[in-house]
Design a protein around this motif. Structure first.
Motif, PDB file in Angstrom:
ATOM      1  N   TYR A  66       0.842  -1.196   0.000  1.00  0.00           N
ATOM      2  CA  TYR A  66       0.000   0.000   0.000  1.00  0.00           C
ATOM      3  C   TYR A  66       0.879   1.249   0.000  1.00  0.00           C
ATOM      4  CZ  TYR A  66      -4.446  -2.418   0.909  1.00  0.00           C
ATOM      5  OH  TYR A  66      -5.578  -3.206   0.794  1.00  0.00           O
ATOM      6  N   SER A  67       0.262   2.403  -0.272  1.00  0.00           N
ATOM      7  CA  SER A  67       0.950   3.689  -0.221  1.00  0.00           C
ATOM      8  C   SER A  67       0.431   4.488   0.967  1.00  0.00           C
ATOM      9  CB  SER A  67       0.710   4.488  -1.509  1.00  0.00           C
ATOM     10  OG  SER A  67       1.171   3.774  -2.632  1.00  0.00           O
ATOM     11  N   ALA A  68       1.243   5.418   1.449  1.00  0.00           N
ATOM     12  CA  ALA A  68       0.863   6.247   2.584  1.00  0.00           C
ATOM     13  C   ALA A  68       0.759   7.713   2.165  1.00  0.00           C
ATOM     14  CB  ALA A  68       1.886   6.109   3.712  1.00  0.00           C
ATOM     15  N   PHE A  69      -0.305   8.352   2.611  1.00  0.00           N
ATOM     16  CA  PHE A  69      -0.462   9.805   2.459  1.00  0.00           C
ATOM     17  C   PHE A  69      -0.610  10.370   3.860  1.00  0.00           C
ATOM     18  CE2 PHE A  69      -3.319  13.564   1.855  1.00  0.00           C
ATOM     19  CZ  PHE A  69      -2.414  14.360   1.166  1.00  0.00           C
ATOM     20  N   PHE A  70       0.385  11.165   4.292  1.00  0.00           N
ATOM     21  CA  PHE A  70       0.415  11.650   5.664  1.00  0.00           C
ATOM     22  C   PHE A  70      -0.314  12.984   5.799  1.00  0.00           C
ATOM     23  CE2 PHE A  70       4.337   8.962   5.546  1.00  0.00           C
ATOM     24  CZ  PHE A  70       3.879   8.001   6.435  1.00  0.00           C
ATOM     25  N   VAL A  71      -1.126  13.084   6.863  1.00  0.00           N
ATOM     26  CA  VAL A  71      -1.914  14.281   7.139  1.00  0.00           C
ATOM     27  C   VAL A  71      -1.738  14.662   8.611  1.00  0.00           C
ATOM     28  CG1 VAL A  71      -3.559  13.918   5.257  1.00  0.00           C
ATOM     29  CG2 VAL A  71      -3.954  12.807   7.480  1.00  0.00           C
ATOM     30  N   GLY A 121      -9.467 -10.946   8.985  1.00  0.00           N
ATOM     31  CA  GLY A 121      -8.736 -11.425   7.817  1.00  0.00           C
ATOM     32  C   GLY A 121      -9.075 -10.714   6.519  1.00  0.00           C
ATOM     33  N   ILE A 122      -9.484  -9.433   6.593  1.00  0.00           N
ATOM     34  CA  ILE A 122      -9.812  -8.697   5.370  1.00  0.00           C
ATOM     35  C   ILE A 122      -8.723  -7.683   5.053  1.00  0.00           C
ATOM     36  CG2 ILE A 122     -12.284  -9.008   5.786  1.00  0.00           C
ATOM     37  CD1 ILE A 122     -12.344  -5.956   6.512  1.00  0.00           C
ATOM     38  N   ARG A 123      -8.768  -7.158   3.815  1.00  0.00           N
ATOM     39  CA  ARG A 123      -7.844  -6.115   3.373  1.00  0.00           C
ATOM     40  C   ARG A 123      -8.662  -5.028   2.682  1.00  0.00           C
ATOM     41  NH1 ARG A 123      -2.369  -7.219   3.229  1.00  0.00           N
ATOM     42  NH2 ARG A 123      -1.999  -5.973   1.361  1.00  0.00           N
ATOM     43  N   PRO A 124      -9.006  -3.972   3.400  1.00  0.00           N
ATOM     44  CA  PRO A 124      -9.830  -2.904   2.827  1.00  0.00           C
ATOM     45  C   PRO A 124      -9.083  -2.107   1.769  1.00  0.00           C
ATOM     46  CG  PRO A 124      -9.070  -2.300   5.001  1.00  0.00           C
ATOM     47  CD  PRO A 124      -8.665  -3.739   4.804  1.00  0.00           C
ATOM     48  N   ASP A 125      -9.829  -1.291   1.051  1.00  0.00           N
ATOM     49  CA  ASP A 125      -9.231  -0.465  -0.010  1.00  0.00           C
ATOM     50  C   ASP A 125      -8.442   0.702   0.582  1.00  0.00           C
ATOM     51  OD1 ASP A 125     -10.514  -1.925  -2.185  1.00  0.00           O
ATOM     52  OD2 ASP A 125     -12.375  -1.011  -1.465  1.00  0.00           O
ATOM     53  N   LEU A 126      -8.991   1.296   1.626  1.00  0.00           N
ATOM     54  CA  LEU A 126      -8.360   2.441   2.280  1.00  0.00           C
ATOM     55  C   LEU A 126      -8.417   2.248   3.794  1.00  0.00           C
ATOM     56  CD1 LEU A 126     -10.050   5.315   0.196  1.00  0.00           C
ATOM     57  CD2 LEU A 126      -7.735   4.403  -0.126  1.00  0.00           C
ATOM     58  N   PRO A 169      -2.998  -0.545  -3.748  1.00  0.00           N
ATOM     59  CA  PRO A 169      -2.345  -0.335  -5.050  1.00  0.00           C
ATOM     60  C   PRO A 169      -3.324  -0.233  -6.218  1.00  0.00           C
ATOM     61  CG  PRO A 169      -1.945  -2.567  -4.227  1.00  0.00           C
ATOM     62  CD  PRO A 169      -2.548  -1.793  -3.099  1.00  0.00           C
ATOM     63  N   LYS A 170      -4.612  -0.492  -5.979  1.00  0.00           N
ATOM     64  CA  LYS A 170      -5.596  -0.350  -7.058  1.00  0.00           C
ATOM     65  C   LYS A 170      -5.831   1.117  -7.430  1.00  0.00           C
ATOM     66  CE  LYS A 170      -9.112  -2.330  -5.040  1.00  0.00           C
ATOM     67  NZ  LYS A 170     -10.476  -2.825  -4.754  1.00  0.00           N
ATOM     68  N   PHE A 171      -5.396   2.052  -6.566  1.00  0.00           N
ATOM     69  CA  PHE A 171      -5.559   3.480  -6.841  1.00  0.00           C
ATOM     70  C   PHE A 171      -4.315   4.021  -7.541  1.00  0.00           C
ATOM     71  CE2 PHE A 171      -8.288   2.568  -3.253  1.00  0.00           C
ATOM     72  CZ  PHE A 171      -9.452   3.272  -3.548  1.00  0.00           C
ATOM     73  N   THR A 172      -4.516   4.949  -8.462  1.00  0.00           N
ATOM     74  CA  THR A 172      -3.416   5.583  -9.186  1.00  0.00           C
ATOM     75  C   THR A 172      -3.273   7.028  -8.736  1.00  0.00           C
ATOM     76  OG1 THR A 172      -3.810   4.190 -11.128  1.00  0.00           O
ATOM     77  CG2 THR A 172      -2.513   6.197 -11.455  1.00  0.00           C
ATOM     78  N   PRO A 173      -2.120   7.419  -8.193  1.00  0.00           N
ATOM     79  CA  PRO A 173      -1.956   8.802  -7.734  1.00  0.00           C
ATOM     80  C   PRO A 173      -1.931   9.790  -8.896  1.00  0.00           C
ATOM     81  CG  PRO A 173       0.126   7.619  -7.582  1.00  0.00           C
ATOM     82  CD  PRO A 173      -0.909   6.607  -7.959  1.00  0.00           C
ATOM     83  N   ILE A 174      -2.507  10.965  -8.656  1.00  0.00           N
ATOM     84  CA  ILE A 174      -2.540  12.046  -9.647  1.00  0.00           C
ATOM     85  C   ILE A 174      -2.027  13.306  -8.974  1.00  0.00           C
ATOM     86  CG2 ILE A 174      -4.034  13.470 -11.102  1.00  0.00           C
ATOM     87  CD1 ILE A 174      -5.973  11.067 -11.211  1.00  0.00           C
TER      88      ILE A 174
END
Length: 375
Positions: free
Chosen positions: A88-93, A227-232, A252-257
């Motif tokens: 996964y990717s991280a976006f820090f806030v 045992g799940i893996r959510p989208d976000l 990883p299903k999301f593409t950063p813009i």
């Protein structure tokens, strides 16, 4: 200038903390079983934490997200490894509410939809979309009440399927364990079915792990018990042990813009040094193992008390429900026994101590609770 008076305050001025204890300005010592709303994850004033922040602020406290920040990369790498979400990717806030705002925006950007499913007694924050998906009409201002949200009963998969079938739901947002709602754990089967239903309909599944994440449940994230893996996944509270920070973990299903998401202070150098220290201590001191051991002890002992109606939770996220309002019990715990606890509604005491709570300290709490309950 006076403070804007929106917080009912205890007449206690906390000036010092160490581990799972705090002291007021009169020198009175308190056992901290609340951790400032589940924020203190590794204990007050942990030496490694203090050293990391002190060292970093002497070099650089802040620069914008327009330059490379190796500290962000280091935190993301370690967070991915410890949580099991390395892909996964991280976006820090800066906060949990901001993490949820960005999660819901990203979901809507991705599938073009505008409706959100949330659950009764949920809490997701106090900003625009975050408060609109929170099931508390008292804190939703008219400007935030934009009819984006449908609240459904927790654990009712058929109700969810019926709404998803309408084809206009951008996201389903759910807490790993409901916190303010009373420490209510979603059924594992429900979470599994929820993920399947979301995937089948192109709906984004958002797991709010702001209170229940970062090891509090005994796994890194509470949803991992199912045992799940959510989208976000949204996180905050324990992420930096009191330094304002949050994060959105993105499949990883999301593409950063470029420019789609942004923040001024999010992921700043000082915040990242705090977050790195938290991850170091969680790993080096085996805090998840401690959470399970101490949490199991507390749950077992609490269930032996006849005056308690129900004990709920996982790890060190525990709800103690009584038949009667708990205001007097909590007040006696605080002012007679010197123990900080939290509440949910009128009948539930919440325990959200630092993950470093020892067996000895847990036993001390039980002894003091018995004194208050006279049992």
């Amino acid at each position: 200038m006076d403070l804007y008076n929106v917080y009912p305050l205890f007449d206690i001025n906390v000036v010092k903390g160490e581990g799972c204890k705090v002291w007021d300005d009169k020198g009175t010592e308190y056992l901290d079983l609340y951790g400032g709303h589940a924020v203190i994850s590794i204990g007050h004033a942990h030496p490694h934490y203090v050293e990391c922040i002190s060292s970093q602020v002497q070099k650089l406290g802040f620069y914008s997200n327009s330059v490379i920040n190796k500290l962000q990369e280091a935190v993301a790498e370690k967070l991915g490894r410890l949580s099991g979400y390395e892909d996964y990717s991280a976006f820090f806030v800066n906060s949990g509410a901001e993490a949820n705002e960005n999660a819901l925006k990203l979901a809507s950007f991705t599938n073009g939809r505008t409706r959100v499913i949330s659950f009764k007694k949920s809490f997701h924050g106090r900003t625009s979309l975050a408060v609109e998906v929170t099931d508390n009409a008292k804190i939703i201002a008219p400007i935030n009440n934009n009819n984006h949200t449908t609240y459904l009963p927790l654990n009712d998969i058929e109700a969810v399927r019926a709404e998803l079938a309408k084809g206009d739901v951008a996201a389903v947002i759910i807490e790993g364990i409901q916190g303010i709602g009373g420490i209510v754990v979603p059924q594992p089967e429900f979470l599994q079915q929820l993920q399947e239903a979301c995937t089948a309909t192109g709906t984004v599944l958002v797991l709010d792990e702001i209170q229940s994440g970062y090891g509090r449940s005994g796994k890194f994230f509470a949803h991992q018990w199912a045992g799940i893996r959510p989208d976000l996944i949204t996180v905050a509270k324990g992420i930096a042990n009191g330094f304002p920070m949050g994060a959105l973990l993105i499949s990883p299903k999301f593409t950063p813009i470029f420019g789609q998401l942004g923040t001024t202070f999010g992921g700043n150098h000082l915040a990242c040094s705090a977050a790195q220290a938290v991850l170091d201590v969680i790993e080096d001191e085996n805090l998840l193992e401690n959470v399970n051991k101490v949490g199991d002890y507390l749950m077992t002992e609490l269930k032996k008390i006849p005056a308690i109606k129900e004990v709920r939770g996982k790890g060190l996220m525990i709800g103690i429900e009584f038949e009667q309002p708990i205001k007097e019990i909590r007040t006696k715990l605080l002012f007679e026994q010197h123990v900080f606890t939290g509440v949910s509604g009128t009948n539930v005491i919440r325990l959200l101590p630092p993950l470093s709570l020892t067996m000895e300290q847990a036993a001390q709490f039980m002894e003091r609770l018995h004194k208050v309950l006279d049992c």
